[in-house]
Enzyme design. Structure first.
Site: not given
Ligand SMILES: *[C@@H]1O[C@H](CO)[C@@H](O)[C@H](O)[C@H]1NC(C)=O
Ligand SMILES: *[C@@H]1O[C@H](CO)[C@@H](O)[C@H](O)[C@H]1NC(C)=O
Length: 246
Positions: A65, A109, A202
């Site tokens: 992402h 992810d 992230s």
């Protein structure tokens, strides 16, 4: 749920003020030489930051992402607002997103970034080991996550690299997280501690005994633990295929 960025929180010395907790722990400069800071231009043109980590001289691992129109990787950084002589800024030539990544569930992810040129290995820039496919990290283990993300839900991102120690949880602790799948994700961070995850980084690694086992993927909006990480050992076959295909 939303993408997470940074993990923070710590054991507080008695009498510590709240502001001092929220900052988490600043690492000794360049003591995590595999850490990468990602400057991303998103499809819509907005800027975004993520974490990542160097796995070979030419590849950085991060969360899918964190993809974008263009990405520049900064290696060897401690304070990303400074021009440090240890820093190597390298553009990403190719973003290899896992073919089964789903942006709404955030399953799978994981993304590999092929750098335009190989990184120079120095005391401040080095690779980190990956687990074997059978190395399934178990609940109860203590691991470390690092990043330059926010140090609290309402705080700004950090200039300097910070880290936090987190416990691997049983899958039941994440059962109320949407789409949680323990075979390909890791549930991280005890709900009874004040260690938590926030917006900002992230894509950073979960490091257990010197091996990168997870990738920061998503957490609760209020940043309360546990958070969900991508389980790297489940993707080793795909990773080797990508690395060999270069
Ligand atoms: C990082 O570097 C900037 C620019 O030199 C400086 O203003 C800032 O205080 C530094 N941050 C920390 C936490 O040392
Ligand atoms: C963060 O800001 C929001 C909106 O201003 C507020 O509702 C919330 O209580 C704040 N959270 C913390 C932990 O300060």
């Amino acid at each position: 749920m939303q993408a997470l960025l940074f993990l923070m929180g710590l054991l507080l010395p008695p009498g510590a003020r709240a502001e001092e907790i929220i900052g988490g722990v600043e690492v000794k400069p360049h003591s995590r030489p595999y850490m990468a800071n990602l400057k991303i231009i998103k499809e819509e043109g907005l800027k975004k930051r993520c974490g990542g980590f160097l796995i070979t001289r030419q590849f950085v691992m991060t969360a899918a992402h964190c993809r974008g129109r263009a990405i520049t990787v900064i290696l060897g950084a401690h304070n990303v607002s400074k021009r440090e002589s240890t820093q190597q800024k390298i553009k990403v030539e190719k973003q290899i997103i896992h073919p089964k990544f789903d942006s709404s569930s955030k399953l799978n992810d994981i993304m590999l970034l092929k750098l335009q040129k190989k990184a120079q290995l120095t005391p401040a820039v080095d690779v980190i080991s990956l687990p074997s496919p059978s190395d399934f990290i178990k609940p109860g283990k203590m691991c470390w996550a690092a990043g330059w993300g926010r140090t609290g839900v309402n705080e700004s991102t950090s200039d300097t690299l910070r880290e936090v120690e987190l416990r691997i949880m049983d899958k039941n602790a994440c059962k109320d997280r949407s789409y949680y799948d323990n075979s390909i994700q890791v549930c991280v961070g005890s709900p009874t501690t004040f260690k938590s995850v926030c917006k900002g980084d992230s894509g950073g690694p979960l490091v257990c005994a010197g091996v990168a086992h997870g990738i920061v993927s998503k957490g609760a909006k209020d940043a309360k633990p546990p958070a969900v990480f991508t389980r790297i050992s489940s993707y080793m076959r795909w990773i080797y295929t990508v690395l060999k295909g270069k």
